[in-house]
Design a protein around this motif. Structure first.
Motif, PDB file in Angstrom:
ATOM      1  N   VAL A   1      24.833  44.816  58.974  1.00 15.21           N
ATOM      2  CA  VAL A   1      24.705  44.738  57.517  1.00 15.21           C
ATOM      3  C   VAL A   1      25.381  43.475  57.006  1.00 15.21           C
ATOM      4  O   VAL A   1      26.341  42.972  57.590  1.00 15.21           O
ATOM      5  N   HIS A   2      24.866  42.946  55.906  1.00 13.06           N
ATOM      6  CA  HIS A   2      25.417  41.723  55.330  1.00 13.06           C
ATOM      7  C   HIS A   2      26.725  42.033  54.606  1.00 13.06           C
ATOM      8  O   HIS A   2      26.779  42.915  53.752  1.00 13.06           O
ATOM      9  N   THR A   3      27.777  41.334  54.954  1.00 11.13           N
ATOM     10  CA  THR A   3      29.081  41.559  54.316  1.00 11.13           C
ATOM     11  C   THR A   3      29.529  40.361  53.492  1.00 11.13           C
ATOM     12  O   THR A   3      30.655  40.334  52.998  1.00 11.13           O
ATOM     13  N   GLY A   4      28.669  39.376  53.362  1.00 13.98           N
ATOM     14  CA  GLY A   4      29.037  38.198  52.592  1.00 13.98           C
ATOM     15  C   GLY A   4      29.875  37.238  53.407  1.00 13.98           C
ATOM     16  O   GLY A   4      30.059  37.409  54.616  1.00 13.98           O
ATOM     17  N   ALA A   5      30.373  36.203  52.744  1.00  5.83           N
ATOM     18  CA  ALA A   5      31.235  35.227  53.412  1.00  5.83           C
ATOM     19  C   ALA A   5      32.590  35.861  53.705  1.00  5.83           C
ATOM     20  O   ALA A   5      32.897  36.965  53.244  1.00  5.83           O
TER      21      ALA A   5
ATOM     22  N   LYS B   1      34.073  51.623  71.506  1.00  5.75           N
ATOM     23  CA  LYS B   1      33.354  50.612  70.730  1.00  5.75           C
ATOM     24  C   LYS B   1      32.772  51.212  69.453  1.00  5.75           C
ATOM     25  O   LYS B   1      32.802  50.588  68.388  1.00  5.75           O
ATOM     26  N   ILE B   2      32.243  52.432  69.557  1.00  2.00           N
ATOM     27  CA  ILE B   2      31.666  53.095  68.390  1.00  2.00           C
ATOM     28  C   ILE B   2      32.752  53.452  67.371  1.00  2.00           C
ATOM     29  O   ILE B   2      32.603  53.216  66.169  1.00  2.00           O
ATOM     30  N   THR B   3      33.863  54.013  67.852  1.00  2.00           N
ATOM     31  CA  THR B   3      34.950  54.410  66.958  1.00  2.00           C
ATOM     32  C   THR B   3      35.538  53.218  66.221  1.00  2.00           C
ATOM     33  O   THR B   3      35.816  53.279  65.015  1.00  2.00           O
ATOM     34  N   HIS B   4      35.734  52.133  66.952  1.00  2.00           N
ATOM     35  CA  HIS B   4      36.283  50.919  66.345  1.00  2.00           C
ATOM     36  C   HIS B   4      35.479  50.513  65.122  1.00  2.00           C
ATOM     37  O   HIS B   4      36.032  50.259  64.038  1.00  2.00           O
ATOM     38  N   LEU B   5      34.155  50.476  65.243  1.00  2.00           N
ATOM     39  CA  LEU B   5      33.312  50.019  64.135  1.00  2.00           C
ATOM     40  C   LEU B   5      33.142  51.097  63.068  1.00  2.00           C
ATOM     41  O   LEU B   5      33.057  50.793  61.873  1.00  2.00           O
ATOM     42  N   SER B   6      33.107  52.363  63.473  1.00  2.00           N
ATOM     43  CA  SER B   6      32.879  53.447  62.518  1.00  2.00           C
ATOM     44  C   SER B   6      34.040  53.641  61.554  1.00  2.00           C
ATOM     45  O   SER B   6      33.857  54.193  60.461  1.00  2.00           O
ATOM     46  N   LEU B   7      35.228  53.223  61.948  1.00  2.79           N
ATOM     47  CA  LEU B   7      36.401  53.379  61.092  1.00  2.79           C
ATOM     48  C   LEU B   7      36.492  52.307  60.009  1.00  2.79           C
ATOM     49  O   LEU B   7      37.296  52.426  59.080  1.00  2.79           O
ATOM     50  N   LEU B   8      35.670  51.277  60.126  1.00  3.64           N
ATOM     51  CA  LEU B   8      35.687  50.191  59.146  1.00  3.64           C
ATOM     52  C   LEU B   8      34.600  50.408  58.101  1.00  3.64           C
ATOM     53  O   LEU B   8      33.508  50.889  58.428  1.00  3.64           O
ATOM     54  N   PRO B   9      34.845  50.054  56.831  1.00  2.00           N
ATOM     55  CA  PRO B   9      33.839  50.281  55.773  1.00  2.00           C
ATOM     56  C   PRO B   9      32.493  49.644  56.095  1.00  2.00           C
ATOM     57  O   PRO B   9      31.443  50.250  55.874  1.00  2.00           O
ATOM     58  N   GLN B  10      32.500  48.443  56.649  1.00  2.00           N
ATOM     59  CA  GLN B  10      31.249  47.754  56.958  1.00  2.00           C
ATOM     60  C   GLN B  10      30.468  48.451  58.069  1.00  2.00           C
ATOM     61  O   GLN B  10      29.248  48.321  58.167  1.00  2.00           O
TER      62      GLN B  10
ATOM     63  N   ALA C   1      34.100  39.657  52.677  1.00  2.00           N
ATOM     64  CA  ALA C   1      34.336  40.711  53.662  1.00  2.00           C
ATOM     65  C   ALA C   1      35.801  41.125  53.677  1.00  2.00           C
ATOM     66  O   ALA C   1      36.124  42.320  53.770  1.00  2.00           O
ATOM     67  N   ASN C   2      36.682  40.158  53.582  1.00  2.00           N
ATOM     68  CA  ASN C   2      38.118  40.455  53.617  1.00  2.00           C
ATOM     69  C   ASN C   2      38.605  41.141  52.344  1.00  2.00           C
ATOM     70  O   ASN C   2      39.706  41.690  52.309  1.00  2.00           O
ATOM     71  N   ALA C   3      37.794  41.102  51.292  1.00  2.46           N
ATOM     72  CA  ALA C   3      38.179  41.744  50.038  1.00  2.46           C
ATOM     73  C   ALA C   3      37.982  43.250  50.084  1.00  2.46           C
ATOM     74  O   ALA C   3      38.479  43.976  49.220  1.00  2.46           O
TER      75      ALA C   3
END
Length: 243
Positions: A132-136, A181-190, A140-142
């Motif tokens: 998904v697009h998260t912007g610059a 790998k799945i858990t790492h990404l699933s815990l992040l909003p993006q 993303a850091n915001a």
């Protein structure tokens, strides 16, 4: 220190391998395990013999390249340690060592102690990313991430993809690797947007690569050099269960 080494030698995947015995003497206790193999290779080269092929890169315990089974334990029997972090003083009471590559159908032997772990790359390519697009970067850091989720995501992200979990599993399952790998990404909003589709794609690819299924032996957790826990598998199963 003097050692008797039984090392797996195999020219390629099409030729059967076997253990070959070597003697190596006067090894300093502060010599690392891989440095000891380097010294053995120097002896072999001096005798005009084919040196032993083994993987390594960073030698700092973060790259996951050093895929050796030592006396039946992936990365040796020292907990939370990669092969490159072992020192020969750790084996002062085990002077006869059996060294072989990680064993799994999905990790075919390239030569001697080196195996092909590109099946892991295929699993990541199937869905181990955020599309998904998260912007610059500033955008993303915001996006704020709560501290507990950030810490838990980081713990899962410490997986170095070495494959020790596969090598020790009776089913040669890569479930712990995939779950981390799945858990790492699933815990992040993006990463939440496509978390279920990601999990399904990666598990399907794991099966197509010939890895077995998890049967809760938990040997994977014991040998993981980064302490990845099976709680990641529970979280992955929750993601798959959600509609």
């Amino acid at each position: 220190m003097n050692f008797t080494l039984h090392i797996w030698r195999q020219k390629n995947i099409n030729i059967a391998g076997d253990f070959v015995t070597y003697k190596i003497d006067d090894i300093d206790e502060d010599t690392s395990f891989l440095e000891m193999l380097d010294q053995l290779n120097e002896q072999l080269i001096a005798n005009d013999e084919d040196c032993i092929v083994f993987d390594y890169d960073c030698r700092e315990g973060i790259c996951g390249a050093c895929s050796l089974v030592i006396n039946g334990y992936p990365h040796g029997d020292k907990k939370a340690t990669t092969t490159c972090q072992l020192y020969m003083r750790d084996y002062k009471h085990q002077t006869e060592l059996w060294v072989e590559p990680f064993r799994a159908k999905s990790f075919p032997v390239i030569k001697d102690l080196t195996v092909d772990r590109s099946s892991f790359d295929s699993i990541i390519q199937s869905g181990g990313y955020i599309s998904v697009h998260t912007g610059a970067a500033p955008d993303a850091n915001a996006v704020l991430v709560d501290k507990p989720s950030a810490d838990e995501a980081f713990n899962s992200a410490t997986c170095i993809g070495c494959g020790a979990c596969v090598a020790v599993c009776p089913n040669a399952s890569a479930t712990l690797y995939v779950a981390a790998k799945i858990t790492h990404l699933s815990l992040l909003p993006q990463g939440k947007i496509e978390e279920k589709a990601r999990a399904q794609k990666m598990l399907n690819q794991m099966q197509s690569e010939g890895f077995g299924s998890c049967s809760n032996h938990r040997h994977c957790e014991r040998v993981c050099p980064k302490g990845i826990t099976v709680s990641n598998i529970s979280k992955m199963n929750q993601v798959l269960a959600w509609s």
